[in-house]
Design an enzyme around this catalytic site. Structure first.
Site, PDB file in Angstrom:
ATOM      1  N   SER B 152       0.839  -1.199   0.000  1.00  0.00           N
ATOM      2  CA  SER B 152       0.000   0.000   0.000  1.00  0.00           C
ATOM      3  C   SER B 152       0.882   1.259   0.000  1.00  0.00           C
ATOM      4  O   SER B 152       1.769   1.383  -0.834  1.00  0.00           O
ATOM      5  CB  SER B 152      -0.945  -0.056   1.207  1.00  0.00           C
ATOM      6  OG  SER B 152      -1.956   0.900   1.105  1.00  0.00           O
ATOM      7  N   ASP B 317      -8.913  -6.502  -4.416  1.00  0.00           N
ATOM      8  CA  ASP B 317      -8.492  -5.213  -3.861  1.00  0.00           C
ATOM      9  C   ASP B 317      -9.088  -4.109  -4.728  1.00  0.00           C
ATOM     10  O   ASP B 317      -8.722  -3.966  -5.895  1.00  0.00           O
ATOM     11  CB  ASP B 317      -6.964  -5.143  -3.867  1.00  0.00           C
ATOM     12  CG  ASP B 317      -6.427  -3.863  -3.237  1.00  0.00           C
ATOM     13  OD1 ASP B 317      -7.214  -2.931  -2.960  1.00  0.00           O
ATOM     14  OD2 ASP B 317      -5.200  -3.795  -3.026  1.00  0.00           O
ATOM     15  N   HIS B 350      -7.995  -5.240  -0.152  1.00  0.00           N
ATOM     16  CA  HIS B 350      -6.714  -4.574   0.072  1.00  0.00           C
ATOM     17  C   HIS B 350      -5.968  -5.183   1.256  1.00  0.00           C
ATOM     18  O   HIS B 350      -4.742  -5.281   1.241  1.00  0.00           O
ATOM     19  CB  HIS B 350      -6.972  -3.083   0.317  1.00  0.00           C
ATOM     20  CG  HIS B 350      -5.739  -2.246   0.327  1.00  0.00           C
ATOM     21  ND1 HIS B 350      -4.895  -2.138  -0.752  1.00  0.00           N
ATOM     22  CD2 HIS B 350      -5.197  -1.457   1.294  1.00  0.00           C
ATOM     23  CE1 HIS B 350      -3.892  -1.318  -0.458  1.00  0.00           C
ATOM     24  NE2 HIS B 350      -4.052  -0.901   0.778  1.00  0.00           N
TER      25      HIS B 350
END
Lengths: 377, 377
Positions: B152, B317, B350
């Site tokens: 991320s 995601d 995610h």
């Protein structure tokens, strides 16, 4: 060619027979504000009810004599020669009970206390709305609608009509809708509600008597809502990473165009919409589930339906994606209903249902041509 | 088999050479808190830097002697015999500057005023973090990392390492990342920021001196964040429309299990995380765009990179979808970099990057086996 219904005027209907909500709460009396366009035919077979979504109201088409810029929210769809053709149909728009545009709602005076209902206004469901709408139909002498039409939350009301009053609706048009919310849908609603509920100006829903409004919370709720109404692609096309001032400011003021848009939308909405109504609307969304009492089985739930259906979805709608519309279509087919389904290619996400998209409008027009044909128009 | 690094202990490094941020602001001195696991080899060629995401910190693996339940946030990935194998690699985790876990941040005392920085802490960028991390590398005598790894926002830092210090990193592992945020990503961040900024307890960022914390805003920000970390499907599987009490309550208390989960996550987070740090982290996300100064062209932006790359995405995601990872892969291939790309089928959205998923871990292990082979381990 004039394609506007022209001057609209709101009417009011008072109902003083108590209405019991699904929650058990009872509203002793209530008013509904509504508008009509077109002419009801002799056998009252050409009526179409338009159900509104979260922030909608009764002003569907036309404009007001004293406010010509206030054009109805679905004026592109409803009017003479338009897909919902007021030369053929008698069209009714109403403000839902619990609303903030004139029908009895949280900001109305509770006759028991002489104060605004505020948080005392009972939590309302899609089922309750349909009950209140059926009474309005009774009042207008309409025993059966040619069609009930709605987008998003309005689509849920249209579906509910086919379940609560199978013989009072010939066609249901459910656009950008879902048979029930997912956990993610509920999650977004809960964040929006929490923004309002935790705003210090909310005062447990009784902010009217404090002469304040939970603007901060309502603004956040609307900003969040807007993200779910637009598609990722549409946002990228319209705003991308564009900067308002052309450069980074390294602070928390507006920098990106998308921030400007969202904050503007939030501010505008918070300046006129009622926070208690917002709470009620999101709860109605969360609760709606025709299969709740039949073990979650939509096939069983839709067994009662007698209407024909048009179901429309939009490819980039991620709030209620095409998959969600197919969850409506499948149980209807299972129950041998006549169902037309159109998945419209559109870049505008959930908001597509409000936009003038040629393919979408063609589908609506063609379907409603056939509906009009049934009564020889 | 023991697969934990065992007892971890945080270390501190003080830097008293001023650090100029990209914004122009200067931090005269700062401390970084970090942990290391494994042993740095003689030629210092086996170091891996772990960059953390929005709410992460330096405690990556192991536990504390006095707090055995406080296990590092990536303990499943980092340890002896694990994909990031501490028998082979010397692994560094740090708390980013601006954080709230020990490194200098908004809650630290500003030496100029003797008060917490609060809103005066300069807005920081991914580029600034990499600068501060490079100084830590200097301090530890590491001239080149075997790999910089992050998921991320951590993945953005790993990418930035390859651009700011092309010769100081041999491999970049960017997991569940994106080369830059979309309008929708920024929009979610802006709603979260506005929740904090408009909380009356925020006091323009100087809430420390008022002995309050903008809990309401931070809680909303985290609830919203959680929706974007989970997939629609995972939420449906885990929570669906399950009701906490088995029936509707027709009120605004928790009804659906998903509401219970979100509010719990929000409350927990708001009890320990610093709101100013949250603001800084989201801004760093928004600003990151390697192509900002080269006309938006990622091909040009990545021309400087010299490292090899492993890019990993997860099918469900939707915060940083596989499409976003391919936006990293394409310019790297354009620049003839060695790129391995894996799109992992996972239901966890995610958050998958933090989970022990066999295929994902196999890919990490295989890639890092080769990295270790380069220095004969």
């Amino acid at each position: 060619m004039n394609t506007s219904v022209g001057i609209a005027s709101a009417q009011r209907a008072l109902f003083d027979t108590p209405l019991q909500f699904k929650s058990g709460a009872v509203l002793p009396r209530y008013e509904l504000v509504y508008e009509t366009y077109g002419t009801l035919n002799a056998d009252k077979s050409n009526a179409i009810l338009i159900c509104h979504a979260l922030s909608g109201h009764h002003h569907v088409a036309g404009h007001y004599a004293d406010d010509p810029k206030n054009v109805g929210w679905w004026d592109n769809m409803v009017g003479p020669g338009k897909p919902i053709d007021t030369d053929r149909f008698f069209v009714i728009g109403l403000n839902n009970l619990g609303g903030c545009h004139g029908s009895t709602g949280p900001s109305s005076i509770d006759p028991l206390t002489g104060l605004p209902y505020g948080a005392s206004f009972p939590v309302i469901t899609v089922e309750d709305w349909v009950e209140s709408q059926a009474r309005l139909a009774d009042r207008l002498g309409i025993t059966q609608f040619a069609a009930v039409v709605g987008g998003s939350l309005g689509g849920m009301q249209a579906l509910q009509w086919s379940l609560a009053y199978p013989d009072r609706v010939r066609h249901v048009l459910a656009i950008a809708a879902a048979p029930r919310l997912t956990a993610q849908n509920i999650a977004f609603n809960d964040v929006a509600r929490n923004a309002i509920l935790t705003d210090p100006d909310f005062h447990g829903g009784h902010y009217y008597r404090h002469n304040v409004v939970p603007t901060r919370g309502l603004r956040l709720a609307r900003m969040l809502g807007h993200i779910t109404y637009l598609s990722d692609d549409a946002m990228a096309d319209k705003f991308g990473r564009e900067l308002r001032g052309g450069k980074f400011n390294y602070g928390y003021e507006i920098e990106f165009e998308i921030e400007s848009y969202l904050r503007y939308q939030g501010d505008k909405f918070a300046s006129y919409f009622d926070a208690n109504t917002y709470l009620l609307m999101t709860k109605a969304l969360d609760y709606f589930d025709p299969a709740h009492d039949v073990g979650g089985d939509l096939n069983k739930a839709f067994a009662r339906a007698r209407a024909d259906f048009l179901v429309i979805s939009f490819t980039t709608d991620w709030r209620f994606s095409p998959q969600r519309s197919r969850e409506i279509v499948r149980p209807l087919l299972h129950n041998r209903r006549n169902v037309s389904y159109a998945e419209i290619t559109s870049t505008h996400g959930h908001d597509s249902f409000l936009m003038q998209h040629p393919h979408y409008f063609d589908v609506m027009r063609a379907y409603l041509d056939n509906v009009a044909g049934e009564f020889g128009k």
